[in-house]
Motif scaffolding. Sequence first.
Motif, PDB file in Angstrom:
ATOM      1  N   PRO A   1      35.646  44.432  45.603  1.00 60.86           N
ATOM      2  CA  PRO A   1      36.381  44.244  45.046  1.00 60.86           C
ATOM      3  C   PRO A   1      36.830  46.084  44.379  1.00 60.86           C
ATOM      4  CG  PRO A   1      34.640  43.391  44.362  1.00 60.86           C
ATOM      5  CD  PRO A   1      34.321  44.193  45.131  1.00 60.86           C
ATOM      6  N   GLY A   2      38.601  45.190  43.774  1.00 61.53           N
ATOM      7  CA  GLY A   2      39.050  45.710  42.850  1.00 61.53           C
ATOM      8  C   GLY A   2      38.371  46.018  41.218  1.00 61.53           C
ATOM      9  N   ASN A   3      39.368  46.035  40.617  1.00 57.11           N
ATOM     10  CA  ASN A   3      39.238  46.397  39.252  1.00 57.11           C
ATOM     11  C   ASN A   3      39.550  45.468  38.747  1.00 57.11           C
ATOM     12  OD1 ASN A   3      41.730  46.915  38.866  1.00 57.11           O
ATOM     13  ND2 ASN A   3      41.726  47.589  37.386  1.00 57.11           N
ATOM     14  N   ALA A   4      39.652  44.361  39.018  1.00 55.37           N
ATOM     15  CA  ALA A   4      40.354  43.219  38.187  1.00 55.37           C
ATOM     16  C   ALA A   4      39.679  41.392  39.134  1.00 55.37           C
ATOM     17  CB  ALA A   4      42.136  42.824  38.298  1.00 55.37           C
ATOM     18  N   GLY A   5      39.735  40.382  38.505  1.00 57.58           N
ATOM     19  CA  GLY A   5      39.487  39.116  38.766  1.00 57.58           C
ATOM     20  C   GLY A   5      38.096  39.045  39.290  1.00 57.58           C
TER      21      GLY A   5
END
Length: 263
Positions: free
Chosen positions: A80-84
């Motif tokens: 994933p990306g950098n959030a959530g």
Amino acid sequence: MRRRVLPGVAAAVIIVVVVLGSAFALQRKLVFLPSGGPPPAAADVLPGGRDATLATADGLSLSAWYFPVPGARAAVLVAPGNAGNRSMRAPLAAALTARGLSVLLLDYRGFGGNPGSPTEAGLALDVRAARDFLVTETGLPLLYFGESLGSAVVAELAVEHPPVGLVLRSPFTDLAAVGRAHYPFLPVRWLLLDRFPTAEHAAVAGAPVTVVYGSADSVVPPGQSRAVATAAGGRAVEVPGADHNDRVLLDGPDVVAAVTALA
């Protein structure tokens, strides 16, 4: 006059030092933005889903979701990306499993209720633990899918462990380049502790690369995503009018087609 000027210069220097010091000290809180507590059980998200535990080389146990498909032709490691947390990527898992691909949704250290604090070196260990799980669990050909910062994570992994295909969604060339786009007044490259050189790694990944990005991305400049595709000698797929966090870049047709085409 000189006595008045010197205190002004000193005050300006102090302000600069404070700003730079704060940016340096707090940078990882600006880069990594986990949200929410532990996600629900995988089986409550998609039928047949399983909760998985990933063992990192530095002794952490990370929770993840594994969605196996009987007779799958490949397995997709989603970084994933950098959030959530991984619950935000469940629609992508649903779309890929519906097309005959098993899927592992990774949460990094410090994300999704996992222990530890995220760093570039730590995420490299996390994604290796995810790959080890899939190799042991499935024996299937592996595809890597990276979202934004996750593109840097899987591109680095692909240098050491090439997959059959690498899909990078909204990648930046390196962290300093995207940081400079948002904080042009800071010497970002000097301050950063983490590099995440996506283009550098994608260029030597040893796997077919497809880059998918939105033409209206306000987080990662579209030119950086195109530059990653060029460095990798890969295919670039532009989604017209799409911004960085638009649903069409999560599980839209261009994203899903990019993955299935490499399986």
